[in-house]
Design a protein around this motif. Structure first.
Motif, PDB file in Angstrom:
ATOM      1  N   ASP A 170       0.822  -1.221   0.000  1.00 33.75           N
ATOM      2  CA  ASP A 170       0.000   0.000   0.000  1.00 33.75           C
ATOM      3  C   ASP A 170       0.855   1.270   0.000  1.00 33.75           C
ATOM      4  O   ASP A 170       0.346   2.358  -0.269  1.00 33.75           O
ATOM      5  CB  ASP A 170      -0.901   0.051   1.250  1.00 33.75           C
ATOM      6  N   ASP A 171       2.128   1.122   0.361  1.00 31.07           N
ATOM      7  CA  ASP A 171       3.012   2.299   0.422  1.00 31.07           C
ATOM      8  C   ASP A 171       3.471   2.745  -0.972  1.00 31.07           C
ATOM      9  O   ASP A 171       3.891   3.889  -1.147  1.00 31.07           O
ATOM     10  CB  ASP A 171       4.271   1.978   1.246  1.00 31.07           C
ATOM     11  N   PHE A 172       3.425   1.852  -1.944  1.00 35.34           N
ATOM     12  CA  PHE A 172       4.049   2.168  -3.238  1.00 35.34           C
ATOM     13  C   PHE A 172       3.331   3.262  -4.015  1.00 35.34           C
ATOM     14  O   PHE A 172       3.956   4.098  -4.645  1.00 35.34           O
ATOM     15  CB  PHE A 172       4.176   0.900  -4.108  1.00 35.34           C
ATOM     16  N   LYS A 173       2.005   3.247  -3.954  1.00 31.29           N
ATOM     17  CA  LYS A 173       1.231   4.221  -4.741  1.00 31.29           C
ATOM     18  C   LYS A 173       1.519   5.669  -4.271  1.00 31.29           C
ATOM     19  O   LYS A 173       1.860   6.510  -5.111  1.00 31.29           O
ATOM     20  CB  LYS A 173      -0.252   3.838  -4.672  1.00 31.29           C
ATOM     21  N   PRO A 174       1.392   5.975  -2.973  1.00 31.95           N
ATOM     22  CA  PRO A 174       1.691   7.368  -2.580  1.00 31.95           C
ATOM     23  C   PRO A 174       3.129   7.785  -2.900  1.00 31.95           C
ATOM     24  O   PRO A 174       3.358   8.923  -3.338  1.00 31.95           O
ATOM     25  CB  PRO A 174       1.434   7.403  -1.066  1.00 31.95           C
ATOM     26  N   VAL A 175       4.080   6.872  -2.719  1.00 32.64           N
ATOM     27  CA  VAL A 175       5.478   7.206  -3.024  1.00 32.64           C
ATOM     28  C   VAL A 175       5.621   7.476  -4.526  1.00 32.64           C
ATOM     29  O   VAL A 175       6.241   8.467  -4.935  1.00 32.64           O
ATOM     30  CB  VAL A 175       6.445   6.070  -2.571  1.00 32.64           C
ATOM     31  N   ALA A 176       5.010   6.624  -5.339  1.00 34.43           N
ATOM     32  CA  ALA A 176       5.099   6.788  -6.799  1.00 34.43           C
ATOM     33  C   ALA A 176       4.434   8.094  -7.240  1.00 34.43           C
ATOM     34  O   ALA A 176       4.969   8.814  -8.093  1.00 34.43           O
ATOM     35  CB  ALA A 176       4.454   5.596  -7.503  1.00 34.43           C
ATOM     36  N   THR A 177       3.284   8.408  -6.661  1.00 30.87           N
ATOM     37  CA  THR A 177       2.574   9.640  -7.031  1.00 30.87           C
ATOM     38  C   THR A 177       3.431  10.852  -6.686  1.00 30.87           C
ATOM     39  O   THR A 177       3.554  11.795  -7.477  1.00 30.87           O
ATOM     40  CB  THR A 177       1.216   9.717  -6.292  1.00 30.87           C
ATOM     41  N   TYR A 178       4.053  10.808  -5.511  1.00 26.22           N
ATOM     42  CA  TYR A 178       4.916  11.911  -5.085  1.00 26.22           C
ATOM     43  C   TYR A 178       6.127  12.057  -6.027  1.00 26.22           C
ATOM     44  O   TYR A 178       6.407  13.144  -6.533  1.00 26.22           O
ATOM     45  CB  TYR A 178       5.372  11.671  -3.638  1.00 26.22           C
ATOM     46  N   LEU A 179       6.820  10.946  -6.280  1.00 26.29           N
ATOM     47  CA  LEU A 179       8.017  11.001  -7.139  1.00 26.29           C
ATOM     48  C   LEU A 179       7.657  11.454  -8.559  1.00 26.29           C
ATOM     49  O   LEU A 179       8.349  12.275  -9.158  1.00 26.29           O
ATOM     50  CB  LEU A 179       8.703   9.632  -7.194  1.00 26.29           C
ATOM     51  N   ALA A 180       6.559  10.917  -9.078  1.00 29.46           N
ATOM     52  CA  ALA A 180       6.136  11.248 -10.449  1.00 29.46           C
ATOM     53  C   ALA A 180       5.846  12.741 -10.589  1.00 29.46           C
ATOM     54  O   ALA A 180       6.069  13.330 -11.645  1.00 29.46           O
ATOM     55  CB  ALA A 180       4.899  10.425 -10.815  1.00 29.46           C
ATOM     56  N   GLY A 181       5.361  13.343  -9.508  1.00 32.58           N
ATOM     57  CA  GLY A 181       4.984  14.755  -9.569  1.00 32.58           C
ATOM     58  C   GLY A 181       6.127  15.721  -9.328  1.00 32.58           C
ATOM     59  O   GLY A 181       5.933  16.939  -9.386  1.00 32.58           O
ATOM     60  N   LEU A 182       7.326  15.203  -9.034  1.00 26.40           N
ATOM     61  CA  LEU A 182       8.473  16.106  -8.832  1.00 26.40           C
ATOM     62  C   LEU A 182       8.934  16.652 -10.184  1.00 26.40           C
ATOM     63  O   LEU A 182       8.900  15.944 -11.193  1.00 26.40           O
ATOM     64  CB  LEU A 182       9.631  15.363  -8.153  1.00 26.40           C
ATOM     65  N   ASN A 183       9.358  17.898 -10.170  1.00 32.52           N
ATOM     66  CA  ASN A 183       9.772  18.561 -11.413  1.00 32.52           C
ATOM     67  C   ASN A 183      11.134  18.041 -11.879  1.00 32.52           C
ATOM     68  O   ASN A 183      12.132  18.229 -11.199  1.00 32.52           O
ATOM     69  CB  ASN A 183       9.842  20.068 -11.158  1.00 32.52           C
ATOM     70  N   PRO A 184      11.171  17.401 -13.053  1.00 35.58           N
ATOM     71  CA  PRO A 184      12.458  16.870 -13.521  1.00 35.58           C
ATOM     72  C   PRO A 184      13.416  17.951 -13.992  1.00 35.58           C
ATOM     73  O   PRO A 184      14.578  17.677 -14.272  1.00 35.58           O
ATOM     74  CB  PRO A 184      12.051  15.957 -14.685  1.00 35.58           C
TER      75      PRO A 184
END
Ligand code: HEC
Ligand code: HEC
Length: 192
Positions: A170-184
């Motif tokens: 259950d931890d993977f989705k919030p972590v992925a959403t956060y990382l995906a939304g970081l400005n590259p």
């Protein structure tokens, strides 16, 4: 921090053949670096040593993926080095994935702090050497690959497997959403 010399491919016939091979990659990883499917990772602007390691791992079967295994089958180590140099020099595309909401971000930061992901993936998740850049990566791909480490489907770096097993799925989705939304595009000193 050890400064690693950047190895660049000679500008010769090799450069042309890299571009030819890269056309094959574009079929999935995208013409301008935006992958054609959400489960396909961004490779433009990824860390050179990481790209090289993954290509080699697909070839030797340490990282199992039928699609990529077929692709790398005919590639030599020299081809892989040239491709890794080529892709590490492209600009990471901004996929425009939205920043995580405050709730999701708080959950992600808590998980990230427990495991100290930044200790390896660096302060802005820009990665370093064989540690991949994660910021602005495809959200669905991040969930998939973290789940693969957790299940043992991806077994090419045992410490990441152990870390992902210490977390709940259950931890993977919030972590992925956060990382995906970081400005590259946040510039990072010393990158490339
Ligand atoms: C038919 C589609 C397809 C083609 C063509 C393709 N790839 Fe991939 N690639 C994928 C998929 C799907 C994955 C994710 C595999 C997984 O989930 O483990 C991937 C993963 C990768 C990764 C690992 C990235 C990471 O973040 O771990 C690298 C590096 C890569 N590909 C490079 C290439 C290169 C270089 C080429 C051309 C020589 C290429 N790929 C061609 C579909 C493709
Ligand atoms: C001990 C160092 C270390 C720590 C701590 C660490 N990682 Fe990693 N991580 C790595 C390395 C090295 C790889 C590349 C593995 C390989 O060789 O394929 C990796 C790969 C990944 C990948 C795959 C990226 C891709 O493009 O396929 C994801 C996602 C990831 N880590 C997320 C995290 C998260 C989230 C945390 C914290 C919860 C974390 N990592 C903590 C070292 C670390």
């Amino acid at each position: 921090m050890i400064a690693l010399p950047l190895v660049s491919a000679p500008r010769s016939a090799l450069a042309d053949s890299v571009e030819d091979t890269a056309q094959v990659c574009s079929g999935c990883h995208g013409e301008a670096g935006v992958p054609i499917d959400k489960t396909i990772p961004v490779i433009w602007g990824q860390r050179r040593e990481y790209i090289l390691k993954e290509l080699w791992d697909f070839k030797t079967g340490h990282r199992k993926n039928e699609t990529m295994a077929g692709i790398v089958d005919s590639l030599t180590r020299t081809d892989m080095e040239a491709l890794a140099t080529y892709y590490s020099k492209r600009t990471w595309p901004n996929l425009g994935q939205p920043a995580a909401t405050e709730d999701v971000k708080a959950k992600a930061i808590d998980i990230i702090g427990q495991v100290n992901c930044r200790g390896c993936h660096q302060d802005h998740f820009q990665g370093d050497y064989v540690r991949p850049s994660l910021r602005g990566q495809q959200e669905e791909y991040l969930v998939k690959t973290m789940t693969d480490f957790h299940s043992g489907e991806r077994a090419n770096f045992p410490p990441m497997q152990a870390l992902m097993r210490s977390l709940s799925e259950d931890d993977f989705k919030p972590v992925a959403t956060y990382l995906a939304g970081l400005n590259p595009e946040v510039p990072v000193i010393g990158q490339k």
